[in-house]
Scaffold this motif. Structure first.
Motif, short mmCIF file in Angstrom:
data_model
loop_
_atom_site.label_atom_id
_atom_site.label_comp_id
_atom_site.label_asym_id
_atom_site.label_seq_id
_atom_site.Cartn_x
_atom_site.Cartn_y
_atom_site.Cartn_z
N CYS A 108 13.98 20.94 37.41
CA CYS A 108 14.11 21.36 36.71
C CYS A 108 14.04 20.46 35.43
O CYS A 108 13.31 19.50 34.76
N CYS A 157 16.03 19.19 32.91
CA CYS A 157 17.45 18.02 32.94
C CYS A 157 16.75 16.50 34.32
O CYS A 157 17.07 15.57 34.71
N HIS A 208 16.29 17.87 37.43
CA HIS A 208 17.45 17.38 38.45
C HIS A 208 15.94 18.22 39.76
O HIS A 208 15.83 19.34 38.90
N CYS A 220 19.43 25.90 37.21
CA CYS A 220 19.68 24.66 37.42
C CYS A 220 21.10 24.28 37.89
O CYS A 220 22.26 25.18 36.48
N HIS A 260 22.99 22.18 37.20
CA HIS A 260 23.46 20.95 36.68
C HIS A 260 23.34 20.70 35.21
O HIS A 260 24.70 20.90 34.30
N CYS A 261 21.98 21.85 34.93
CA CYS A 261 22.17 21.95 32.92
C CYS A 261 22.85 23.13 32.94
O CYS A 261 22.28 23.66 30.83
N ILE A 302 16.63 14.14 27.15
CA ILE A 302 16.97 14.64 28.79
C ILE A 302 19.20 14.87 27.87
O ILE A 302 18.90 14.32 27.41
N PRO A 303 18.87 16.34 27.23
CA PRO A 303 19.94 16.15 26.38
C PRO A 303 21.40 15.91 27.38
O PRO A 303 21.15 14.95 28.54
N PRO A 351 25.11 17.98 29.78
CA PRO A 351 23.95 19.68 30.50
C PRO A 351 24.83 20.68 30.11
O PRO A 351 25.64 20.76 29.87
N GLY A 352 24.55 21.59 29.82
CA GLY A 352 24.67 23.48 30.29
C GLY A 352 24.51 23.69 28.00
O GLY A 352 25.73 24.86 28.34
#
Ligand SMILES: [Zn+2]
Length: 423
Positions: free
Chosen positions: A349, A352, A354, A367, A369-370, A399-400, A403-404
């Protein structure tokens, strides 16, 4: 330092000077064409004889013959075969040089534990080029007074009509006269550029960076979200090539018809290569103007070309040509190209980090994950850019934290170009 070492050092220094190659179409007269064909035949014979001699010397006495040794034998050969004397002696020496180079490549491959491929004899039809060295001695270029009209002067042959669609910059070093499978003649002249000419080609520095991913659906995908579509002619040309090859395979072996069909296949091939070249030159030119740093995949092209699938092999050939041309132009313009390991570029990803399996049929990266939702190849190109930047130590992925938070949409080229205009 021995004399030989000094010569080698001098040679290497010369090779390092930047060169530019020009390709011009030649229009030899019927008589000149016959002479060139005859020279090709004699050079091919010399090549095979030199190769044979090397093989036997090694087999019978365990000796490897040097280029200088074999060249020294040429005058003796000319006494036995006077027609060899009709070929300019440098051109004939180059045929021997090619054997030398074939062995050098062979030993290098053995050393690198690659598939060696022992140097092989060449058939008359596969030996299709003559090398003229020493500008001013074995060849000359005259640019005519009228537009595009040029002349290539070859020793022992005379003035050959040449279409010069651009002027040669720098000092010509070698000219390679080549016959295509469809019987057209070209000359590729490589010229050495001096510092001033190099500066002219430099472009002003550019802070923009881009990652480039090659895909099957689009020719290439940029990390800006744009796609470079496959040119429309690819499909049509593929079909034409398949049709011509089918007809060739049906024609009886050794027949006149088969010869004709072979020419048709060669013509389609030539047309594909030319159109592909134009397309790639245009795209690379646009990219070089826009970006200062390019991150691309380090593709193992040799493996790709072995692919038996026709459509894919055409695309593969285009990509390798694209990367080679991009590298050349970037060097001229003073741009940076970083080649990155293509492993995981499609599975990771880009937001992030992933990782998940991504079979070829899945076109969109989602993704879990995020929450990033993005076109597969766009995601790949972002990862490639990221890897490239890491490699040159510029910066790495941020990396934020939550996530999301920022599910990126798939940016279409259209949206992007309108964005660019408003900025
Ligand atoms: Zn993610």
């Amino acid at each position: 330092m021995s004399k030989q070492q000094a010569q080698k050092g001098k040679k290497e220094a010369e090779q390092q000077k930047p060169r530019k190659t020009y390709l011009f179409r030649l229009y030899p007269t019927h008589k000149q064409r016959d002479v060139l064909e005859e020279w090709l035949g004699l050079c091919c014979e010399t090549y095979n004889a030199a190769l044979d001699e090397r093989k036997s010397a090694y087999r019978m006495a365990g000796v490897s013959l040097a280029y200088e040794h074999q060249c020294a034998e040429l005058p003796g050969c000319k006494e036995v075969r006077p027609e060899l004397g009709e070929v300019p002696s440098q051109v004939l020496q180059d045929a021997v040089k090619r054997v030398d180079r074939a062995f050098e490549d062979f030993f290098r491959r053995v050393e690198n534990a690659e598939k060696p491929g022992y140097p092989r004899f060449r058939s008359r039809s596969r030996y299709d080029s003559l090398t003229f060295k020493q500008y001013g001695n074995s060849f000359h270029v005259l640019s005519g007074s009228k537009k595009n009209k040029g002349t290539l002067v070859l020793s022992k042959l005379g003035h050959v009509k040449m279409v010069m669609h651009r002027a040669i910059k720098g000092r010509p070093k070698t000219a390679i006269v080549k016959r295509t499978p469809t019987g057209k003649w070209y000359v590729s002249i490589s010229a050495e550029l001096n510092e001033e000419e190099l500066q002219e080609k430099r472009l002003p520095a550019c802070p923009e960076e881009v990652g480039i991913d090659v895909g099957l659906k689009a020719f290439a995908y940029l990390s800006t979200g744009e796609a470079i579509a496959h040119p429309r002619f690819f499909r049509a040309e593929e079909a034409a090539l398949a049709r011509a090859s089918r007809k060739l395979s049906k024609a009886p072996r050794g027949s006149k018809e088969r010869e004709k069909k072979r020419t048709v296949v060669a013509r389609v091939h030539e047309r594909i290569v030319n159109r592909r070249k134009n397309f790639i030159e245009q795209e690379v030119c646009k990219l070089i103007k826009r970006f200062g740093l390019f991150a691309v995949e380090a593709l193992v092209v040799r493996n790709m070309i072995r692919n038996p699938n026709l459509a894919k092999s055409i695309a593969d050939a285009s990509w390798s040509m694209f990367f080679t041309h991009l590298l050349d132009k970037a060097e001229e313009a003073g741009r940076v190209v970083v080649r990155v390991n293509p492993a995981y570029t499609s599975q990771t990803c880009s937001a992030c980090g992933h990782r998940q399996p991504m079979p070829l049929s899945v076109r969109v990266y989602e993704c879990p994950h995020c929450g990033l939702v993005i076109h597969r190849d766009h995601n790949g190109s972002l990862n490639i850019l990221e890897e490239g930047l890491k490699a040159v130590g510029r910066h790495s992925r941020v990396i934020p934290e939550a996530p999301g938070l920022q599910p990126w949409g798939v940016v279409t080229p259209h949206e992007l170009s309108s964005k660019h205009k408003t900025v």
